[in-house]
Design a protein around this motif. Structure first.
Motif, short mmCIF file in Angstrom:
data_model
loop_
_atom_site.label_atom_id
_atom_site.label_comp_id
_atom_site.label_asym_id
_atom_site.label_seq_id
_atom_site.Cartn_x
_atom_site.Cartn_y
_atom_site.Cartn_z
N ASP B 298 0.82 -1.21 0.00
CA ASP B 298 0.00 0.00 0.00
C ASP B 298 0.85 1.26 0.00
O ASP B 298 1.73 1.41 -0.81
CB ASP B 298 -0.97 -0.01 1.20
CG ASP B 298 -1.87 -1.23 1.17
OD1 ASP B 298 -2.13 -1.71 0.06
OD2 ASP B 298 -2.27 -1.70 2.25
N GLU B 299 0.61 2.14 0.97
CA GLU B 299 1.29 3.44 0.93
C GLU B 299 2.68 3.39 1.56
O GLU B 299 3.41 4.38 1.55
CB GLU B 299 0.42 4.51 1.63
CG GLU B 299 0.29 4.37 3.14
CD GLU B 299 -0.73 3.33 3.57
OE1 GLU B 299 -1.18 3.42 4.73
OE2 GLU B 299 -1.10 2.42 2.79
N LYS B 347 1.13 0.14 9.58
CA LYS B 347 1.41 0.79 8.29
C LYS B 347 1.24 2.31 8.39
O LYS B 347 2.04 3.05 7.81
CB LYS B 347 0.51 0.20 7.21
CG LYS B 347 0.93 -1.20 6.81
CD LYS B 347 0.41 -1.59 5.45
CE LYS B 347 -0.77 -2.50 5.58
NZ LYS B 347 -1.18 -3.09 4.30
N GLU B 348 0.22 2.73 9.12
CA GLU B 348 0.00 4.17 9.31
C GLU B 348 1.24 4.83 9.89
O GLU B 348 1.72 5.85 9.42
CB GLU B 348 -1.14 4.36 10.32
CG GLU B 348 -2.45 4.83 9.75
CD GLU B 348 -3.49 4.87 10.88
OE1 GLU B 348 -4.48 4.14 10.71
OE2 GLU B 348 -3.29 5.58 11.89
N ALA B 351 4.38 4.78 7.58
CA ALA B 351 4.31 5.77 6.50
C ALA B 351 4.67 7.17 7.01
O ALA B 351 5.36 7.93 6.32
CB ALA B 351 2.93 5.76 5.87
N THR B 355 7.95 9.19 5.39
CA THR B 355 7.77 10.53 4.83
C THR B 355 8.73 11.51 5.50
O THR B 355 9.34 12.35 4.87
CB THR B 355 6.32 11.00 5.05
OG1 THR B 355 5.45 9.95 4.64
CG2 THR B 355 6.01 12.25 4.25
#
Lengths: 321, 441
Positions: B298-299, B347-348, B351, B355
């Motif tokens: 995903d992200e 995952k949150e 990420a 970043t």
């Protein structure tokens, strides 16, 4: 260039190094009862003096000898090393150990190799070992010498952060550093720690070759002619050869050997030629002479060291040509 | 070849001893087997000290591991195995049914670890155990037992004392005649050091709560990872509950990310970074940088050395049979409902961190100063929900500098600057800083 022990001195007059060579020569001549040492090849770093080469040729009758010389590669003095060869049977290979070892160790001939570095532990654990170990076979002997001053552990940095002594050691020798290492990074203890790490590396990496071969430690010396140095060495043996090796009862025979990595300190007494000749005349001494009965003052530790090494202590004199 | 229609044919489905002795033992490494035995000791310690919680719930409990080329031994002072437990199930291969009713937050769940470990290690097993009241000894010659034709699989108990035993409470397992490949590994000096490192890391939570383990005479120290925390940065913490399983996800910065992220940049500590999965205080996955913990899905980008310094911990607490671990306790089931739920949060947080590492490139110096100024706090100190916080700063334009120099000179300069096995990029960067510091500042 290494900052710790690049001593541009005449290698032939380092007394402890001299004793060490003789102790190793003595052991090998005893091992000749089982291993055909005189048919072996000797690979070393002969420098300009080739002292170990001369000794092993005389004591062990070895006739195939290879000296690896890095200075020649630089092109500084390609003729000088060949000029200084004291024996016709020595071949000088020019290049780094890493470049020359595969050639020097080629073939099935049994080998005694002595990687006699004056650099630090990091260089002793470096790539040279990964070309040397795969070339080792049953009945081969390997010795490695390296600087053991604890200064080599200090002021290390990575990503702008200080790296502790133990962290540094774990970086250069992953999973080979013993649990109590943090107490042993002192000037006094580091030679023992470095010996243990180097021995661990040899045992582990020999097992990891996946051959029926074990590294069996024989020599662990600590000595200091200037900088503190260590030499660890042993044999690569199959199960059958280990039984033969055991039958020699080497460790009962010589008290200067080490079946694990416990270091034997070649701390030589400082004695004058006159004193040496006097003490020699009292040898072998069993029981040892009482200090008070000697004709001069002496520390007990010096006397003990003399008794242990007297057969190997060199005499240096001045010659006028 | 026609068969009579009334005759029923059967395909034999019975287990064979060889399956347990020679096959099942292939799926697990020697070190994981030893950890299985240690897990039993932890469960015994837990049972002994009762369900009490608190920061030192294992105080007074010990396990001693010793080995050499010809034996392996583990001795604990836990609750011991009772005669009834031994007779009914302790030595059965697998429990009659996965015991979902038990609420015990133990580590042993599948009824296979101890037997598998014994078979993996060697041929002669000597087990002595005492509950403080009753005691017995179990001697097993695996090769002989394998040949026995008795249709009922059983091990004889000897020296059985049903009441008032004088044997001290605890269990000792001693294996002699180790298999050759086991002996070979036990005598590799790397093995002991690796095992020490793994126990200190994977039992860090348990060791820090008072459980004492010694390995060949050396007392092991708990290794608990730490997050950096200050006004500028703090790890994120999120708590969730799925059925009977309490989930806690924590992630943040543990060390300043490296300046040098080139391919040849060595990072000896790299195995520390990434995600850790902890089940009932036992670390089952460590430093994971794969899709298992969300990297490259995903992200979330795939792992890259620029994320070195990232630390994530996901803890699952609950009945052993409800947790997402596999029988080797060295992996998790990524489809387990509790794990699926945790992964969303993981995952949150990942990420947000990745970043940040891109953003900080323009102000690496300011960022690093803020990161390094933040004190380290053990991960166990974080339990209440909080947002992941990372330093902020204005952007600066940066340019890549590239130049060529002889290898020899790069190495010599690296050594002179005291850099540990540096990459060429790191030497270049430090050389630039050295000049800047002296000539510009």
């Amino acid at each position: 260039m290494d900052e710790y022990s690049f001593e541009k001195i005449d290698y032939s007059i380092r007394p402890a190094k001299c004793v060490e060579r003789r102790l190793i020569g003595q052991t090998l001549s005893y091992l000749a009862a089982v291993f055909p040492i005189k048919n072996y090849r000797y690979v070393g770093f002969g420098s300009l003096w080739f002292v170990d080469f001369v000794l092993f040729h005389r004591w062990l009758q070895i006739e195939k000898m290879i000296s690896i010389e890095q200075a020649a590669e630089i092109g500084q003095m390609p003729k000088r090393f060949n000029f200084n060869k004291p024996l016709r049977c020595i071949k000088v290979l020019a290049g780094t150990a890493r470049q020359c070892l595969p050639t020097a160790l080629r073939g099935k001939q049994k080998t005694i190799a002595w990687l006699d570095y004056d650099g630090n532990l990091e260089s002793a654990l470096s790539g040279d070992l990964s070309v040397t170990l795969p070339a080792m076979s049953d009945g081969n002997f390997l010795l490695i010498s390296t600087n053991a001053h604890n200064g080599q552990l200090k002021n290390k940095k990575r990503n702008d952060e200080a790296v502790s002594e133990v962290e540094y050691l774990e970086t250069i020798a992953p999973d080979l550093v013993p649990a109590n290492a943090s107490e042993r990074v002192t000037k006094k203890e580091f030679p023992g720690l470095a010996s243990e790490i180097l021995t661990n590396a040899l045992i582990a990496r020999t097992k990891e070759l996946g051959k029926d071969l074990e590294y069996v430690p024989i020599w662990t010396f600590v000595y200091q002619d200037g900088a503190p140095m260590i030499t660890v060495g042993g044999a690569f043996l199959s199960a059958a050869s280990r039984a033969q090796f055991a039958s020699l009862r080497l460790f009962e025979r010589f008290d200067f050997l080490s079946s694990d990595s416990t270091p034997v300190n070649i701390a030589l007494p400082v004695v004058t030629l006159r004193e040496k000749l006097y003490l020699d005349a009292l040898m072998p001494a069993n029981p040892p002479p009482a200090l008070g009965r000697l004709k001069f003052e002496m520390e007990q530790t010096s006397l003990d060291a003399f008794i242990r090494f007297y057969n190997y202590i060199p005499t240096f004199g001045e010659l006028a040509w | 070849m026609a068969t009579k229609p009334e005759e029923t044919h059967y395909a034999i489905a019975q287990a064979s001893k060889a399956f347990f002795i020679d096959m099942l033992t292939r799926d697990i490494t020697l070190e994981d087997c030893i950890l299985d035995l240690l897990d039993n000791a932890v469960d015994g310690a837990k049972k002994r000290s009762g369900p009490s919680s608190g920061s030192k719930k294992y105080a007074g409990t010990t396990a001693t591991i010793e080995f050499a080329n010809d034996y392996f031994q583990i001795v604990d002072n836990g609750s011991g195995i009772s005669i009834a437990e031994a007779e009914k199930y302790a030595f059965r291969f697998g429990h009659e049914e996965l015991d979902k009713k038990t609420t015990a937050h133990v580590i042993g769940a599948y009824g296979i670890g101890m037997k598998r470990a014994m078979f993996k290690l060697g041929n002669l097993v000597h087990l002595a155990t005492s509950t403080g009241k009753e005691s017995f000894v179990l001697n097993l010659n695996v090769a002989h037992w394998k040949k026995e034709k008795d249709p009922v699989w059983r091990f004889p108990l000897t020296k059985v004392v049903a009441a008032g035993t004088t044997v001290e409470r605890g269990t000792s397992i001693r294996i002699r005649e180790p298999h050759p490949e086991i002996s070979e590994r036990l005598t590799n000096p790397r093995f002991e050091n690796m095992l020490r490192r793994v126990i200190q890391r994977d039992y860090g939570y348990i060791l820090s709560q008072g459980f004492e383990v010694s390995l060949n005479g050396v007392k092991l120290k708990a290794e608990i990872p730490e997050f950096r925390q200050s006004d500028d940065l703090a790890p994120g913490v999120a708590n969730e509950v799925v059925r009977k399983v309490a989930i806690r996800v924590k992630a943040g910065l543990a060390e300043a990310p490296p300046d040098d992220t080139s391919a040849e940049a060595g990072s000896p500590k790299a195995d520390r970074w990434g995600w850790y999965v902890v089940c009932n205080d036992r670390v089952v996955v460590s430093g994971d940088k794969s899709g298992l913990t969300g990297w490259g899905t995903d992200e979330v980008p795939s792992w890259h050395p620029q994320y070195n310094g990232f630390l994530g911990i996901v803890e699952f607490n609950g009945p052993a049979a409800e947790l997402p671990w596999l029988t080797t306790k060295r992996n998790v089931d990524p489809t387990h409902p509790a794990y699926v739920r945790a992964l969303v949060k993981m995952k949150e947080m990942t990420a947000l961190f990745t970043t940040y590492t891109n953003r900080r490139k323009g102000s690496a110096k300011v960022a690093k100063a803020k990161e390094k100024a933040a004190p380290k706090v053990p991960v166990t100190q974080f339990s209440l929900n909080q947002q992941l916080k990372l330093p902020s700063f204005e952007d600066h334009k940066v340019t890549v500098v590239e130049f060529r120099k002889p290898d020899k000179e790069i190495k010599a300069l690296g050594r002179a600057l005291g850099l540990v096995l540096p990459s060429a990029s790191e030497v270049g960067m430090r050389a630039f800083e050295y000049a800047y510091e002296r000539e510009v500042k």
